[in-house]
Design a protein around this motif. Structure first.
Motif, mmCIF file in Angstrom:
data_model
loop_
_atom_site.group_PDB
_atom_site.id
_atom_site.type_symbol
_atom_site.label_atom_id
_atom_site.label_comp_id
_atom_site.label_asym_id
_atom_site.label_seq_id
_atom_site.Cartn_x
_atom_site.Cartn_y
_atom_site.Cartn_z
ATOM 1 N N THR B 173 0.832 -1.219 0.000
ATOM 2 C CA THR B 173 0.000 0.000 0.000
ATOM 3 C C THR B 173 0.860 1.260 0.000
ATOM 4 N N LEU B 174 1.966 1.222 0.693
ATOM 5 C CA LEU B 174 2.781 2.430 0.817
ATOM 6 C C LEU B 174 3.876 2.557 -0.241
ATOM 7 N N THR B 175 4.338 1.433 -0.766
ATOM 8 C CA THR B 175 5.448 1.542 -1.731
ATOM 9 C C THR B 175 4.971 1.698 -3.175
ATOM 10 N N ALA B 180 4.776 4.592 -8.265
ATOM 11 C CA ALA B 180 3.979 5.286 -9.292
ATOM 12 C C ALA B 180 4.517 6.694 -9.552
ATOM 13 N N VAL B 181 4.929 7.379 -8.464
ATOM 14 C CA VAL B 181 5.501 8.728 -8.634
ATOM 15 C C VAL B 181 6.785 8.655 -9.450
ATOM 16 N N LEU B 182 7.627 7.674 -9.102
ATOM 17 C CA LEU B 182 8.872 7.519 -9.852
ATOM 18 C C LEU B 182 8.584 7.105 -11.297
ATOM 19 N N ALA B 183 7.575 6.269 -11.462
ATOM 20 C CA ALA B 183 7.192 5.858 -12.822
ATOM 21 C C ALA B 183 6.690 7.056 -13.627
ATOM 22 N N ASP B 184 5.926 7.942 -12.968
ATOM 23 C CA ASP B 184 5.471 9.175 -13.638
ATOM 24 C C ASP B 184 6.673 9.967 -14.159
ATOM 25 N N THR B 185 7.647 10.154 -13.269
ATOM 26 C CA THR B 185 8.819 10.954 -13.628
ATOM 27 C C THR B 185 9.588 10.316 -14.787
ATOM 28 N N ASP B 218 -5.172 16.373 -11.654
ATOM 29 C CA ASP B 218 -4.585 15.287 -12.450
ATOM 30 C C ASP B 218 -3.691 14.411 -11.583
ATOM 31 N N VAL B 219 -2.894 15.060 -10.734
ATOM 32 C CA VAL B 219 -1.849 14.331 -9.995
ATOM 33 C C VAL B 219 -2.413 13.635 -8.760
ATOM 34 N N LEU B 220 -3.156 14.376 -7.962
ATOM 35 C CA LEU B 220 -3.576 13.802 -6.671
ATOM 36 C C LEU B 220 -4.492 12.586 -6.808
ATOM 37 N N PRO B 221 -5.536 12.623 -7.645
ATOM 38 C CA PRO B 221 -6.359 11.406 -7.771
ATOM 39 C C PRO B 221 -5.564 10.208 -8.292
ATOM 40 N N SER B 222 -4.617 10.488 -9.208
ATOM 41 C CA SER B 222 -3.856 9.360 -9.762
ATOM 42 C C SER B 222 -2.925 8.761 -8.712
ATOM 43 N N ILE B 223 -2.388 9.600 -7.823
ATOM 44 C CA ILE B 223 -1.542 9.069 -6.742
ATOM 45 C C ILE B 223 -2.417 8.370 -5.694
ATOM 46 N N LEU B 224 -3.549 8.982 -5.425
ATOM 47 C CA LEU B 224 -4.453 8.428 -4.411
ATOM 48 C C LEU B 224 -4.932 7.019 -4.792
ATOM 49 N N LYS B 225 -5.213 6.844 -6.066
ATOM 50 C CA LYS B 225 -5.741 5.522 -6.455
ATOM 51 C C LYS B 225 -4.663 4.435 -6.389
ATOM 52 N N THR B 226 -3.371 4.844 -6.454
ATOM 53 C CA THR B 226 -2.313 3.828 -6.366
ATOM 54 C C THR B 226 -2.231 3.222 -4.955
ATOM 55 N N PHE B 227 -2.689 3.977 -3.931
ATOM 56 C CA PHE B 227 -2.774 3.391 -2.585
ATOM 57 C C PHE B 227 -3.755 2.228 -2.597
ATOM 58 N N VAL B 268 -10.711 -2.458 -12.038
ATOM 59 C CA VAL B 268 -11.994 -2.094 -11.417
ATOM 60 C C VAL B 268 -11.816 -0.841 -10.551
ATOM 61 N N ILE B 269 -10.750 -0.823 -9.759
ATOM 62 C CA ILE B 269 -10.485 0.357 -8.906
ATOM 63 C C ILE B 269 -10.250 1.593 -9.774
ATOM 64 N N ASP B 270 -9.526 1.374 -10.882
ATOM 65 C CA ASP B 270 -9.253 2.488 -11.793
ATOM 66 C C ASP B 270 -10.562 3.060 -12.351
#
Lengths: 317, 283
Positions: B173-175, B180-185, B218-227, B268-270
């Motif tokens: 959940t935390l990693t 995902a952030v590193l993958a974005d970059t 754009d950024v926050l929902p995409s990071i939030l869903k990765t949790f 499904v979560i996406d």
């Protein structure tokens, strides 16, 4: 244990790098939206904002300087737009600046354009309201386009009629396809060009002549501009007048003489008019001729006679 | 004539029998499927509920959590980074001709950044993790189950759920959001290189356009869903491994079904996340 520590260090680096990237991204996005740093707020009232919404950019002289914070309806014909602008730009935006709703490119987002007015004014302050321009509405543009289309339709219909008429008769085509006519037209154009060149030269010459005349150059110039010459001419004219009077008098005399001659008066008149006199004169001349011939013969005979023979021989030597 | 009538009757009768038997089979099969589906859903819900009851209670297995975070997060970074880089590169190269056709080549950084940040990078990261981590957890816990190590832990007084499941689910959940952030970059860097293969976009212009386009929505929902992706991958992997049976065959099956179900759950979560984001008008 050392292995576990090294593992934890690597995990810590992984977490920190990821978090730093996330924070940096959020900071950059927030900075673009003027969430950080010094800002101030100004507003503008529009009749129609054309889909503008909070978060859209605000541009001053084409540069992004802020964002739209909120869009709120004031009444049935007025929409208030509150903008957050960077503090550094405050001194450049004057109170008489004009705000308008625009679009970023052809298909881009809506934005607010702030443009400076020509007149001098003080810088805007927190809460100031800018003047606005009524935005160009798409419906209005479509209506204008529709009218243009109708006009185009009428024009193309007329063009079609014209082309149909041209196509229905061969006269126009033969006229268009005739190379001789084209050559003649070309030659005519060349002639016209030459003529125009000549006329230009002629005009130039006339101009220089007229200038010369005006400046008193040449006979005509002198005639027009020289006042002494005009005096002389006047004298000549007076003299000519006298001459003409004399001539008229002489002509009168000649007329009388000719009349007398016609009537056979005087010696000359008799000579011209009296036919018997002429006859006598002719006869006399004939007699003189005959007498002269006889006299010549007598003289020739005398030359050969002995008293004068010696004299003529001597004269001949 | 009579023969024909009889034969027609027999045909009708056989068709009727075939249809009814098909219907009965379908009912039986669908009933079984529904039964097993609902049963499994209930089991997963109970397993998840147990996580929330076990998670706040001490004793906290922090060392094990760090170990799992290292293996799940740090060790997955190269694979995620390579995949994200390739995705960024490919998306940019593929999008360019269409944008060029519309004369909108300048929009390439904007379009690529929106696609990568909102959707592609988080989902690709989650799918990679579902394949690598989900199967790993499923196989590890499955083998522990079939070799009765979990039972042994219970006998020795250690809470196997807390030690094995909570730590792994917390680690995923935390990693995975960090991944995902590193993958974005990395994917945006791939996008930058992709934009410069055929065209010329300066470093400054590319990143200016990227951050000019992106908003918090754009950024926050995409990071939030990765949790949620991470939680689903962890919980499904642990569930499948924790409930593994039938020996070594069951281990493989657990690993396999952990990957399949967690991948499906990611989508499904996406879908749910996109719907919520759209409803809240976050972007």
């Amino acid at each position: 244990m050392a292995n576990e520590t090294f593992r934890n260090i690597r995990l810590g680096a992984f977490v920190i790098i990821g978090t730093v990237f996330l924070i940096a991204a959020l900071y950059l996005i927030g900075n673009k939206q003027n969430l950080f740093g010094n800002t101030f707020r100004i507003s503008a009232k529009f009749y129609n904002v054309g889909g503008l919404m909070a978060g859209n950019n605000v541009r001053f002289a084409g540069i992004d300087v802020g964002t739209v914070e909120r869009v709120e309806i004031v009444n049935d014909s007025s929409v208030n737009v509150v903008m957050v602008i960077e503090k550094d730009i405050q001194s450049f935006i004057k109170k008489n600046a004009i705000a308008s709703v625009g679009t970023d490119g052809l298909m881009g987002n809506r934005l607010i354009n702030i443009n400076s007015a020509r007149n001098h004014a003080e810088s805007v302050e927190e809460g100031d309201e800018l003047q606005t321009l009524r935005p160009i509405e798409q419906d209005e543009m479509v209506r204008t386009l529709n009218e243009t289309n109708e006009n185009m339709k009428a024009i193309t219909s007329n063009l079609r009629t014209i082309t149909d008429r041209i196509n229905s008769k061969n006269t126009m085509w033969s006229l268009l396809m005739d190379t001789v006519i084209a050559d003649n037209v070309k030659a005519a154009i060349v002639s016209v060009k030459i003529a125009s060149n000549s006329s230009a030269v002629l005009t130039g010459n006339l101009k220089s002549i007229s200038e010369d005349i005006r400046n008193g150059k040449g006979s005509l110039g002198a005639l027009i501009t020289d006042t002494t010459l005009s005096g002389k001419i006047r004298q000549i004219i007076v003299k000519l007048d006298g001459v003409s009077d004399t001539a008229a008098f002489i002509t009168g005399d000649f007329s009388r003489i000719s009349k007398r001659l016609e009537q056979g008066q005087g010696s000359v008149g008799v000579l011209l008019k009296d036919t018997s006199f002429i006859h006598h004169l002719n006869t006399s001349i004939n007699n003189i001729n005959k007498g002269t011939i006889i006299l010549n013969e007598d003289l020739e005979a005398l030359r050969h006679s002995w008293p004068f023979k010696k004299y003529f021989k001597k004269k001949k030597k | 004539m009579i023969f024909i009538i009889l034969s027609n009757d027999s045909i009708h009768a056989s068709v009727f029998n075939f249809k009814s038997s098909l219907r009965i089979i379908a009912m039986v099969v669908s009933a079984d499927i529904w039964k097993s589906f609902l049963s499994e859903t209930g089991d997963i819900a109970r397993f998840t509920g147990r996580f929330f009851t076990e998670f706040p209670r001490p004793r906290y297995e922090f060392g094990e959590f760090l170990r799992q975070a290292f293996y799940i997060g740090y060790k997955s970074l190269p694979l995620v980074a390579i995949t994200a880089f390739i995705m960024g590169l490919v998306i940019t190269i593929q999008s360019r001709p269409t944008l060029v056709e519309f004369g909108a080549e300048a929009w390439l950084p904007k379009m690529v950044s929106i696609s990568l940040i909102r959707e592609i990078a988080p989902v690709i990261t989650a799918l990679i993790c579902a394949g690598k981590i989900g199967s790993g957890i499923g196989a590890e816990l499955g083998s522990m189950k079939v070799t009765e190590q979990i039972d042994a832990m219970e006998v020795s007084g250690t809470n196997p759920y807390k030690y094995l499941v909570v730590t792994r689910v917390m680690a995923t959940t935390l990693t995975i959001p960090i991944l995902a952030v590193l993958a974005d970059t990395v994917s945006l860097y791939g996008g930058f290189l992709g934009a410069n293969i055929r065209g010329v976009v300066s470093w400054d212009l590319f990143w200016n356009q990227v951050f000019d386009t992106l908003v918090f929505g754009d950024v926050l929902p995409s990071i939030l869903k990765t949790f949620f992706f991470g939680f689903a991958i962890g919980i499904i992997g642990c569930y499948k491994g924790y409930n593994s049976n039938k020996g070594t065959e069951g281990v493989g099956r657990s690993a396999n079904s952990a990957v399949v179900i967690s991948s499906l759950l990611v989508f499904v979560i996406d879908l749910i996340a996109v719907q919520i984001t759209d409803l809240l008008q976050l972007n």
